[in-house]
Write a protein that holds these residues in place. Structure first.
Motif, PDB file in Angstrom:
ATOM      1  N   UNK A  68       0.870  -1.207  -0.093  1.00 46.77           N
ATOM      2  CA  UNK A  68       0.113  -0.236  -0.113  1.00 46.77           C
ATOM      3  C   UNK A  68       0.881   1.264   0.080  1.00 46.77           C
ATOM      4  N   UNK A  69       2.146   1.057  -0.473  1.00 44.33           N
ATOM      5  CA  UNK A  69       2.998   2.391  -0.425  1.00 44.33           C
ATOM      6  C   UNK A  69       3.495   2.601  -2.074  1.00 44.33           C
ATOM      7  N   UNK A 214      -8.736  -2.594  15.338  1.00 41.57           N
ATOM      8  CA  UNK A 214      -7.955  -1.919  14.457  1.00 41.57           C
ATOM      9  C   UNK A 214      -8.378  -1.423  13.248  1.00 41.57           C
ATOM     10  N   UNK A 215      -8.030  -0.034  12.437  1.00 49.07           N
ATOM     11  CA  UNK A 215      -8.461   0.258  11.549  1.00 49.07           C
ATOM     12  C   UNK A 215      -8.210  -0.780   9.941  1.00 49.07           C
ATOM     13  N   UNK A 216      -9.278  -0.936   9.185  1.00 46.99           N
ATOM     14  CA  UNK A 216      -8.959  -1.708   7.958  1.00 46.99           C
ATOM     15  C   UNK A 216      -8.282  -0.831   6.864  1.00 46.99           C
ATOM     16  N   UNK A 217      -7.218  -1.539   6.411  1.00 46.00           N
ATOM     17  CA  UNK A 217      -6.320  -0.992   5.246  1.00 46.00           C
ATOM     18  C   UNK A 217      -7.152  -1.112   3.921  1.00 46.00           C
ATOM     19  N   UNK A 218      -7.195  -0.126   3.169  1.00 48.49           N
ATOM     20  CA  UNK A 218      -7.917  -0.146   1.739  1.00 48.49           C
ATOM     21  C   UNK A 218      -6.737  -0.270   0.902  1.00 48.49           C
TER      22      UNK A 218
END
Length: 218
Positions: A68-69, A214-218
């Motif tokens: 995701x980077x 924890x926040x979900x990664x999109x």
């Protein structure tokens, strides 16, 4: 795994080389040194401190998660980990080594929304005094915060500097340069954690861990 023997003079050069050539080819060519003198010694350092202070150690992967980077560099340019559940705090105590030297710190990094709500409700002069004492003893504030007052907080609030913070961490760095001996390295990390511990104890008492998913990664 043996005891921590210290970091030799090649550690800084290894990280400088990785920064200059962050490639699988460089890493593969210097992997044996990394496994023995970088990750191996760092893992032993945390294990020695866990034997003294209690708790469990975690050393994080050197490989970066590049999914995701935009930065596709395959490796982190520092080796780092935490000691969790120690006699100083149930929260994780941080240590790492890089071209900048040996680092140690403690605090609450990137507090979740529920943690921020508890923190802002409790922030007081006692916390400010504990932070000032730690800074007076040689620690640096690695804290982060918002540029303006949080929603619902007046800009002239007497504790606005505290209330703007979203992370509270304190630490310091020791240059590795020509090498760091075993006792010097252990004492540096141990003393840094102990100096920061009054601030961490305040956070443990008034904030504690997040209970949010924890926040979900999109």
């Amino acid at each position: 795994m043996g005891e921590f023997d210290g970091f030799d003079a090649g550690v800084t050069a290894w990280f400088e080389g990785l920064e200059a050539d962050n490639s699988r080819e460089y890493f593969a060519a210097h992997k044996a040194y990394y496994e023995q003198q970088v990750r191996g010694q760092f893992t032993a350092l945390l294990a020695d401190l866990a034997a003294e202070l209690g708790g469990e150690t975690t050393v994080f992967r050197q490989h970066r998660d590049v999914r995701f980077s935009a930065d596709k560099s395959p490796y982190k340019t520092r080796t780092y980990g935490v000691l969790s559940g120690s006699s100083l705090s149930p929260a994780g105590l941080f240590a790492g080594v890089s071209a900048d030297g040996l680092a140690a710190g403690a605090g609450y990094w990137r507090m979740a929304r529920d943690q921020l709500a508890r923190y802002r409700a409790a922030a007081d002069d006692d916390l400010a005094a504990r932070i000032a004492d730690a800074e007076g003893a040689g620690l640096e504030q690695w804290s982060q915060g918002v540029a303006t007052a949080p929603r619902g907080v007046p800009r002239d609030h007497p504790r606005i500097a505290l209330l703007r913070l979203t992370s509270i961490t304190l630490g310091r760095r020791l240059p590795v340069g020509g090498g760091v001996g075993a006792e010097e390295g252990r004492a540096f990390v141990r003393d840094t954690w102990r100096t920061a511990s009054p601030v961490v104890r305040w956070l443990d008492e008034h904030v504690g861990p997040s209970t949010e998913p924890p926040p979900r990664r999109r």
